[in-house]
Design an enzyme around this catalytic site. Structure first.
Site, short mmCIF file in Angstrom:
data_model
loop_
_atom_site.label_atom_id
_atom_site.label_comp_id
_atom_site.label_asym_id
_atom_site.label_seq_id
_atom_site.Cartn_x
_atom_site.Cartn_y
_atom_site.Cartn_z
CE LYS A 193 4.64 41.88 -17.55
NZ LYS A 193 4.33 41.24 -16.28
CB SER A 247 5.81 52.02 -11.71
OG SER A 247 6.61 51.54 -12.78
CG LEU A 249 11.01 53.51 -13.91
CD1 LEU A 249 11.83 54.78 -14.04
CD2 LEU A 249 11.63 52.61 -12.84
N GLY A 251 5.71 52.89 -17.28
CA GLY A 251 4.82 53.50 -18.25
C GLY A 251 5.58 54.26 -19.33
CD GLU A 269 -4.46 53.67 -12.94
OE1 GLU A 269 -4.81 52.57 -12.50
OE2 GLU A 269 -3.76 54.49 -12.29
CB CYS A 303 -2.62 53.79 -8.62
SG CYS A 303 -4.26 53.17 -9.00
CD GLU A 400 2.69 55.33 -6.76
OE1 GLU A 400 3.46 55.03 -7.71
OE2 GLU A 400 1.46 55.23 -6.83
#
Lengths: 500, 504
Positions: A193, A247, A249, A251, A269, A303, A400
């Site tokens: 995706k 992110s 979140l 993840g 990651e 990142c 972040e």
């Protein structure tokens, strides 16, 4: 029938036409999504609609998994020996190289990064990734292990099977290649995706990959939203591994879905709030340049952005002065104009997020040393921003931001800098500037981060492992380490005559 | 004076142009001080194909100097793994492009059938180059935990430097690739001496090295006589490593010269008298196919030739009958003829050598089961020959013949088979055929050989290491192991926290 997107580029930096299918790519064909719906794709430079692409759903993920499974059992997996997989990956690299400028242009159009950066970093890195992992394909070694004379024991590093891959919008094509290359080298098939914000380069590159001869079903591309397609991939009972970049979140959600479905292998990651520690004896000129690259490269949408800059008191004033100057000299504008360093942020949502953080910094009482506002009135442009006089618990210091927003902090004692640097739930990268390499090495060893850059920042090579400590992720990409993400170890015990 | 020549090939209705100078610094040059030439001969017709410049000792010096300069400036640590990978892949592409012509040239000079040269030798060569291209940017050292407070210890696998490479005449192109690919992948520069019997394809490949874009001096090609060029390289004070494939006799000389000069690193891939064991549970038809391949492939001119076949007593007669039929079925003829499954031996010297062994076999009382008779007419042909009734002391059982001449014996028990197999100073290859898995494991474990084939023979893969035990040599080619032959480990101890008190 999915639509063809055609775009005429007539810009100072690139002139040409790009034309490609915007459908989902399943089993070697471009098709409509099952719901026949589409997703709008916007040009972040203008804020205007570029085109729409087919939207995938849970049902399309099922179809893709089916195609990927069939391919794994017949034309891919270990049915194609490593040397052949490697040759194909090399062919892909050469095919991408032929279309390098076109791909860079699409990347700039869709993501907003400058054409020059897209060509020299993103597209080049993409080609290098395929070239690098092509070489690993026939070098997936197991071990033979001595036990005793009645047993032959050996391991095989077998491909996992159908792997799900979910990639972000900040380096769309580069992330596409970092996921695909090692997965294919090791013999897996893929359901990927791409980001709904930046699907264009993935669509074009997937078509190129297909033309290069990748068998049907080996790579399937399903554009869609995180909470539909992403969720379907993470919880699919027939996908045995999911690799995600994005992110923290999201993840967490992916890992949770994996746990609740079939305990599929997960590598993540995620985000970072990476410290950049600049000591008194640093080469000031270089430190300023790298620090600027560290936070303003890719408009802060990295990142590994060195977003918290710790400067030792002896050079703090000089550094801040020069760093501010460097930030001021960043030219903002259209990614296709000559001499532009920074384009727009990728989307309205990101723009709003970053501006929200800037507002919170102001509200919390930090000093806006530079910037802090929108650039222009069209498109998602934000001026390079520097905050000083911050406190460790401020949102702009802890969270972040993912934009061109730097936090600069003064320190005296190196131990204090290290403590503050580690005072984060993240652990992706770190950077250290000093001429004293003993100090650099000592410090690097003490920082809780997956990458420690010494006298550089944001400088990545595909041969070197990359990934996070703590909540910045699980697993490593790049180098030999990436192979472990996509193989299952099987131990074979052959009994040579031990009778019971 | 053009340092090139054209060979007419009427049978193929074409001509092939070949550079004839020494390839130094990307140019084909005449010898500095010698007018000597080497004549390349067509073993099917016994006619001279052409002559090429023979390097003198001074020429070797020039080549080494060129390689050293390249190593210090444009190669070695001055070039990235990525770039080395790109160039090796480019070279593979060019060889693929020119495969047909290279195969024809190989066949004309070496005698092997064109289709084998193209599909096997050159096919494997291309894969070999691509395989090592893939390693070029993956040369990994280690970081080693010593003490976290004071020392960072790590290793680097550095290229050794200037490598002398001396290759044989049995697989000229493939042996060239086996040597060149790993050396270039890790950053070494090369002075290559191809065999004086088969110098032509190495020179043609040098053109492709230049076309691919390798900097001058990275690969240098110096055809010369063994006692001149080979000796000069082995004893050269500025050559860091010599890699040799050839006879055990010459291998010893090379090692001696290395010791006496600068203790350069040595790797040797030498001869063999490889045993091939057929157990009673084996699929006899398949085993016979593999046994025939093992001794007939490349007309027996293979270091791993399965030249001693030992058959379990209970199936001896049956197996031998099948094997005879298999070996009869091979058509040996002119390499340019598509029907040929094998060609002539490479030279008059080899021809006389092999016939000498056949005569000695007859004299020592072995039984000629197949072949053993000379053909009339041109060409250094030896037809597949089988000796039975062998005894361990016979020359044909002990010494490497390097032709399609097989010694067949028998054994009763597994341990007898192993003993017979290992009764040799050589240890290059070995094969066994059995459907008893436990037996396969026991026997493969007991055989003293660098490569053991189970239910197969002769088939190698670029990513699986290859080399000898005992007097068949040391060092390994192919696989990741070849990289070790061309790298030198440097350990770095980086003190960042220990202060030394002095005096102790």
């Amino acid at each position: 029938m999915p639509a063809t997107f055609t775009h005429q580029f007539d810009t100072p930096l690139y002139k040409g036409t790009s034309s490609f299918n915007t459908g989902l790519f399943i089993d070697g064909k471009f098709v409509d999504g099952s719901n026949k719906t589409t997703i709008d794709v916007f040009n972040p430079t203008t804020g205007k609609l570029l085109t729409s692409v087919s939207e995938g759903t849970e049902k399309d993920v099922d179809l893709a998994v089916e195609a990927a499974q069939k391919a794994f059992e017949t034309v891919w997996g270990l049915n194609t020996p490593g040397a052949q997989r490697g040759e194909l990956l090399w062919k892909i690299a050469q095919a991408l190289e032929k279309h390098a400028e076109e791909l860079a242009a699409l990347e700039s159009l869709d993501n907003g990064k400058t054409f020059t950066w897209a060509l020299n970093v993103d597209v080049k890195g993409t080609i290098d990734a395929f070239k690098y992992f092509a070489g690993w394909a026939d070098k997936i070694h197991g071990k033979t292990i001595e036990t005793n004379e009645t047993k032959l024991a050996y391991t095989r590093n077998e491909p996992i099977g159908v792997v799900g891959q979910i990639i972000p919008w900040n380096f769309p094509l580069l992330m596409w290649s970092w996921k695909i290359a090692p997965a294919l080298a090791t013999g897996n098939t893929i359901v990927m995706k791409c980001s709904e914000f930046t699907p264009l380069s993935a669509l074009r590159a997937t078509a190129i990959l297909h033309e290069a001869g990748v068998p049907n079903g080996v790579l399937n591309l399903v554009t869609g939203y995180g909470n539909t397609v992403g969720a379907a991939i993470s919880s699919h009972m027939k996908i045995d591994k999911v690799a995600f970049t994005g992110s923290t979140l999201v993840g967490r959600k992916i890992m949770e879905a994996a746990a609740k479905s079939n305990l599929k292998n997960v590598t993540l990651e995620l985000g970072g709030k990476s410290p950049n520690i600049i000591f008194n004896d640093a080469d000031l000129d270089q430190a300023v340049k790298w620090a600027s690259h560290g936070i303003f490269f890719n408009h802060g949408q990295t990142c590994t952005a060195g977003s918290r800059i710790f400067v030792q008191s002896g050079i703090y004033d000089k550094f801040l002065q020069n760093f501010t100057q460097a930030a001021k000299s960043i030219k903002i504008g259209s990614p296709f104009e000559q001499g532009i360093d920074q384009g727009p942020q990728v989307s309205q949502i990101q723009f709003d997020r970053i501006m929200g953080y800037i507002d919170s910094g102001k509200a919390d009482g930090a000093t806006v040393h530079l910037g802090g506002e929108r650039h222009g009135s069209e498109g998602y442009f934000i001026n390079p921003t520097i905050f000083t006089d911050t406190k460790p618990d401020m949102k702009i210091v802890q969270e972040e931001i993912f934009g061109p927003v730097a936090v600069v902090v003064k320190f005296d004692d190196p131990a204090d800098a290290i403590k503050q640097a580690n005072d984060t739930s993240y652990g992706l990268a770190s950077a250290i500037f000093t001429q004293n390499l003993n100090l650099a090495i000592e410090t690097a060893h003490k920082l809780q981060a997956g990458t420690a850059w010494i006298n550089c920042v944001n400088h990545v090579d595909v041969q070197i492992p990359f990934g996070g400590y703590k909540q910045s992720g699980i697993g490593r990409e790049g180098g030999e380490y990436a192979l472990a993400n996509y193989t299952n170890v099987k131990a074979v015990h052959v009994n040579l005559g031990y009778k019971i | 004076m053009g340092l090139s020549t054209t060979i007419q090939v009427p049978r193929l209705n074409k001509s092939i142009t070949i550079p004839t100078g020494l390839f130094i610094n990307n140019e084909f040059v005449a010898s500095i001080d010698s007018k000597e030439v080497i004549e390349a001969i067509n073993p099917a017709t016994e006619e001279v194909l052409c002559a090429v410049v023979a390097a003198s000792e001074k020429d070797i010096d020039a080549a080494v100097a060129a390689a050293r300069k390249a190593f210090s400036t444009s190669w070695g640590k001055n070039v990235t793994g990525f770039e080395r990978s790109r160039l090796l892949n480019k070279l593979a592409d060019l060889i693929e492009r020119d495969a047909q012509e290279l195969a024809e040239l190989e066949s004309l000079n070496n005698g092997k059938p064109v289709k084998m040269a193209r599909d096997s030798d050159i096919g494997d060569t291309i894969q070999c180059l691509r395989y090592y291209a893939g390693w070029a940017d993956k040369v990994l050292g280690q970081t080693i935990e010593v003490d976290n407070k004071t020392k960072l210890a790590f290793t680097r696998n550095e290229p050794i430097g200037v490598c002398g490479q001396i290759i044989p005449w049995n697989y000229p192109i493939m042996m060239w690739a086996w040597k060149v690919a790993p050396a270039l992948a890790v950053g070494c520069t090369i002075v290559m001496k191809p065999s004086e019997l088969t110098p032509l394809t190495a020179l043609k490949l040098s053109e492709l090295v230049k076309e691919a874009g390798f900097p001058p001096g990275v690969v240098n090609t110096v055809p010369s006589l063994g006692p001149v060029g080979g000796a000069a390289l082995a004893s050269h004070l500025d050559v860091d490593k010599v890699a040799f494939t050839g006879s055990t006799v010459t291998g010893r000389k090379i090692m001696e010269a290395a010791c006496k000069s600068n203790l350069k690193k040595v790797s040797l891939e030498l001869g063999g008298k490889s045993p091939h064991l057929i157990f009673e549970s084996a699929d006899l038809d398949q085993a016979a196919n593999w046994a025939a391949l093992g001794i007939c492939y490349n007309s027996g001119q293979d270091c791993t030739a399965g030249s001693r076949v030992y058959v379990q007593e209970s199936i001896y007669d049956k197996f031998l009958a099948i094997l005879v039929e298999k070996m009869k079925a091979l058509t040996i003829g002119d390499g340019l003829d598509d029907k040929s499954g094998g060609g002539p031996l490479v030279s008059k010297t080899q021809y006389d050598r092999v016939w000498g062994y056949i005569d000695s076999g007859k004299k020592e009382g072995a039984q000629v089961v197949l072949g053993g008779e000379k053909r009339k007419g041109k060409g250094y042909y030896v037809d597949p020959t089988i000796f039975g009734n062998i005894k361990p002391e016979m020359k044909i059982v002990k010494e490497e013949i390097f032709g399609p001449v097989l010694a067949v014996g028998q054994f009763k028990t597994e341990s007898e088979a192993i003993e017979l197999a290992n009764a040799t100073t050589y240890g290059l290859g070995a094969g066994l055929h059995s459907n008893d898995a436990n037996q396969c494991m026991r026997v493969s474990s007991a055989l003293e050989a660098g490569t053991v084939w189970v239910n197969q023979y002769n088939m190698l893969n670029n990513n699986v290491p290859f080399g000898g035990k005992k007097q068949s040599g040391f060092g390994r080619e192919l696989g990741s192991h070849a990289l070790d032959e061309y790298t030198s480990v440097k350990a770095i101890h980086w003190n960042f926290g220990e202060k030394l008190d002095w005096p102790l």
